[in-house]
Design a protein around this motif. Structure first.
Motif, mmCIF file in Angstrom:
data_model
loop_
_atom_site.group_PDB
_atom_site.id
_atom_site.type_symbol
_atom_site.label_atom_id
_atom_site.label_comp_id
_atom_site.label_asym_id
_atom_site.label_seq_id
_atom_site.Cartn_x
_atom_site.Cartn_y
_atom_site.Cartn_z
ATOM 1 N N UNK A 119 0.841 -1.193 0.000
ATOM 2 C CA UNK A 119 0.000 0.000 0.000
ATOM 3 C C UNK A 119 0.878 1.245 0.000
ATOM 4 N N UNK A 120 0.520 2.205 -0.846
ATOM 5 C CA UNK A 120 1.326 3.413 -0.957
ATOM 6 C C UNK A 120 2.539 3.258 -1.838
ATOM 7 N N UNK A 121 2.858 2.016 -2.227
ATOM 8 C CA UNK A 121 3.976 1.786 -3.136
ATOM 9 C C UNK A 121 5.344 1.839 -2.505
ATOM 10 N N UNK A 122 5.433 1.916 -1.170
ATOM 11 C CA UNK A 122 6.732 2.103 -0.518
ATOM 12 C C UNK A 122 7.455 0.775 -0.316
ATOM 13 N N UNK A 123 8.500 0.596 -1.101
ATOM 14 C CA UNK A 123 9.411 -0.532 -0.934
ATOM 15 C C UNK A 123 10.802 -0.062 -1.334
ATOM 16 N N UNK A 124 11.756 -0.981 -1.409
ATOM 17 C CA UNK A 124 13.138 -0.579 -1.700
ATOM 18 C C UNK A 124 13.259 0.106 -3.059
ATOM 19 N N UNK A 126 10.962 1.803 -4.588
ATOM 20 C CA UNK A 126 10.359 3.130 -4.464
ATOM 21 C C UNK A 126 11.334 4.110 -3.825
ATOM 22 N N UNK A 127 12.056 3.657 -2.817
ATOM 23 C CA UNK A 127 13.045 4.514 -2.157
ATOM 24 C C UNK A 127 14.109 4.954 -3.152
ATOM 25 N N UNK A 128 14.568 4.027 -3.981
ATOM 26 C CA UNK A 128 15.593 4.388 -4.972
ATOM 27 C C UNK A 128 15.060 5.414 -5.967
ATOM 28 N N UNK A 129 13.788 5.305 -6.322
ATOM 29 C CA UNK A 129 13.206 6.299 -7.215
ATOM 30 C C UNK A 129 13.120 7.669 -6.559
ATOM 31 N N UNK A 130 12.682 7.707 -5.310
ATOM 32 C CA UNK A 130 12.550 8.986 -4.608
ATOM 33 C C UNK A 130 13.900 9.599 -4.264
ATOM 34 N N UNK A 131 14.945 8.775 -4.172
ATOM 35 C CA UNK A 131 16.282 9.297 -3.882
ATOM 36 C C UNK A 131 16.816 10.170 -5.008
ATOM 37 N N UNK A 132 16.199 10.109 -6.171
ATOM 38 C CA UNK A 132 16.636 10.934 -7.298
ATOM 39 C C UNK A 132 16.096 12.360 -7.213
ATOM 40 N N UNK A 152 8.073 6.048 2.333
ATOM 41 C CA UNK A 152 8.964 5.815 1.203
ATOM 42 C C UNK A 152 9.573 7.079 0.629
ATOM 43 N N UNK A 153 8.785 8.127 0.494
ATOM 44 C CA UNK A 153 9.309 9.367 -0.075
ATOM 45 C C UNK A 153 10.377 9.971 0.825
ATOM 46 N N UNK A 154 10.104 10.044 2.127
ATOM 47 C CA UNK A 154 11.085 10.591 3.061
ATOM 48 C C UNK A 154 12.356 9.750 3.084
ATOM 49 N N UNK A 155 12.202 8.428 3.076
ATOM 50 C CA UNK A 155 13.377 7.548 3.080
ATOM 51 C C UNK A 155 14.265 7.818 1.873
ATOM 52 N N UNK A 156 13.654 8.009 0.710
ATOM 53 C CA UNK A 156 14.428 8.261 -0.490
ATOM 54 C C UNK A 156 15.062 9.639 -0.503
ATOM 55 N N UNK A 157 14.297 10.670 -0.130
ATOM 56 C CA UNK A 157 14.848 12.026 -0.105
ATOM 57 C C UNK A 157 16.056 12.083 0.820
ATOM 58 N N UNK A 158 15.930 11.498 1.990
ATOM 59 C CA UNK A 158 17.043 11.474 2.938
ATOM 60 C C UNK A 158 18.286 10.834 2.326
#
Length: 261
Positions: A119-124, A126-132, A152-158
Motif C-alpha cells: 500500500x502506498x507503493x513504498x518498498x526498496x 520506491x526509495x531508490x526512485x525517490x532518492x533521485x 517511502x518518499x522521506x526515506x528516499x529524499x534522505x
C-alpha cells in the motif's frame, strides 16, 4: 519552482517543488507482467498504478479496503477505465494484508507470478526512485520537507541529500510514531544502511488521515493546496517558522506531492 511568501516566515525562505512522487515510486517497480497493489476507495496510489499499467501494458489488480459500493466513485472508475481489475478485502483481512496467509491467498487467486506492491507503493525500489529527487532541486537549500504517509518518499529524499542538508517529514496519520521505524527499514532494504539526516514531525495530523479541522480548512482555502497531505505539511512549516524552530536564513524546499482536488 515558486517561493512561498508569508509574513509569518520571517527570515526563513520556503520554495515549493511540485513533484509526482507516485511516478518516482513506480519507476523501478514496473518490472512484471502482472502487478497487484492495495489501497482505499479514493487512493491516489491505486489510480497511479492503473495509469502506469495502461501506459506500459502491465496487467494491474487493485485490492480495495472494505466492501464494494456501486456505482464506483470517480477514483475507482478511472482505475477500471485504465484496465485495472478491482477486487475487495474486508477490513479485518485488509489489516492483515502483509501477512503470509493473506498474501498466499492472493497469489492463489491471481497467480504465483504476480508482483505484489505494498500500500502506498513504498518498498526498496520506491526509495531508490525517490532518492533521485534532491538532485533535481534547482535552488540552494538547507532542509527538504515532505508529507509522510508510508515513509517511502522521506526515506528516499534522505538517502539522496547532499552533505549538510536534512529532511523533515510531516506525518499525516495520527499515532504515527511507528513511521520512524518504517523509514529506517526502507533505507536498509534499499541500501543496506540508514541515514541520520531526517526526522518526522508528528504534531500536524489534524486528527488523522483524511481528517481536518475548521482551521486547516481555512488554510486549504487560503493557499489552495491539496488537503490530505500537502496542507498539513505547509501548515506545519509555517507554524514552526513562526515559533522560531528554523534558524533565520534557513532555506526550505517543500515537496508538493499532490494537487488540489
Amino acid at each position: 519552482m515558486e517561493e512561498l511568501l508569508d509574513p509569518g516566515l520571517g527570515a526563513v525562505q520556503v520554495f515549493l517543488m511540485r513533484d509526482d512522487n507516485k511516478r518516482r515510486k513506480l519507476k523501478y517497480n514496473l518490472k512484471a507482467a502482472r502487478l497487484l497493489t492495495f489501497g482505499g476507495a479514493y487512493s491516489n496510489h491505486i489510480r497511479a498504478v492503473a495509469e502506469a499499467g495502461r501506459r506500459h501494458g502491465i496487467e494491474t489488480i487493485g485490492v480495495i479496503r472494505g466492501e464494494e459500493h456501486l456505482p464506483l466513485n470517480p477514483s475507482l472508475a478511472h482505475a477500471v477505465a485504465c484496465g485495472m481489475t478491482i477486487t475487495y478485502l474486508d477490513r479485518a483481512s485488509y489489516r492483515l494484508k502483509h501477512t503470509g496467509e493473506v498474501l498466499a491467498r492472493l497469489r492463489a487467486e491471481w497467480g504465483e507470478d504476480v508482483m505484489i506492491l505494498p500500500e502506498g507503493g513504498s518498498n526498496a525500489d520506491a526509495v531508490r526512485g525517490c532518492a533521485e529527487l534532491p538532485a533535481e532541486i534547482g535552488v540552494d537549500h538547507d532542509v527538504v520537507c515532505c508529507p509522510v504517509g508510508t515513509g517511502g518518499t522521506l526515506a528516499g529524499i534522505s538517502a539522496g541529500l547532499g552533505e549538510g542538508r536534512r529532511a523533515l517529514g510531516f506525518a499525516v496519520l495520527k499515532g504515527a510514531g511507528f513511521l520512524a521505524g518504517e523509514v529506517a527499514r526502507l533505507q536498509r532494504e534499499a541500501y543496506g544502511r540508514t541515514w541520520s539526516n531526517w526526522e518526522i514531525n508528528l504534531d500536524y495530523h489534524f486528527g488523522g488521515y483524511a481528517r481536518s479541522t475548521p482551521e486547516l480548512d481555512r488554510f486549504i482555502e487560503q493557499y489552495r493546496v491539496e488537503g490530505i497531505y500537502v496542507a498539513k505539511m505547509l501548515y506545519g512549516i509555517l507554524d514552526l517558522a513562526r515559533r522560531g524552530t528554523f534558524a533565520p536564513g534557513t532555506r526550505i524546499v517543500a515537496v508538493i506531492t499532490g494537487e488540489p482536488g
